[in-house]
Design a protein around this motif. Structure first.
Motif: not given
Length: 128
Positions: A17-27
């Motif tokens: 989940a960290r990878t998904f949201y970090g890569d998708l939205l730059g969070w």
């Protein structure tokens, strides 16, 4: 006027989940270490930014505790007690009563009239 001030994303796999949201939205997603309770559950703080690159809404990510657990929005209110009473008067339900987050504030989890879950948040640095 009460507004959303925090959100939480429950996960089955924190790294995925960290990878998904970090890569998708730059969070920016960083592990939170509670100095008052080092044995507390693993919690990751999410920092979002607006179109100007300035800090925006803050969030959190943690291991899912129940299969039906969904994203939860926290709405800042001046008084949990007052707003919990309003929730029930308007046909909603308080499903998790007022609870302290030491040195930060209080929260209560509610259901609206359509069975959507949301949380009330009251900032109080003296919360115990």
């Amino acid at each position: 006027m009460p507004t959303i001030v925090h959100f939480e994303i429950p996960t089955d796999n924190l790294q995925r989940a960290r990878t998904f949201y970090g890569d998708l939205l730059g969070w920016k997603i960083e592990k939170y270490e509670d100095p008052n309770n080092p044995s507390s559950m693993e919690y990751w703080l999410i920092t979002t930014t607006d179109e100007k690159g300035e800090k925006a809404l803050m969030g959190g990510m943690m291991q899912r505790e129940q299969p039906q657990q969904q994203i939860l929005n926290y709405i800042d209110v001046p008084s949990i007690d007052e707003y919990a009473s309003k929730v029930e008067k308007l046909g909603g339900k308080v499903v998790f009563p007022k609870s302290a987050v030491p040195t930060m504030g209080y929260f209560a989890v509610c259901l609206d009239t359509e069975n959507n879950t949301f949380a009330l948040w009251e900032t109080d640095r003296n919360a115990k």
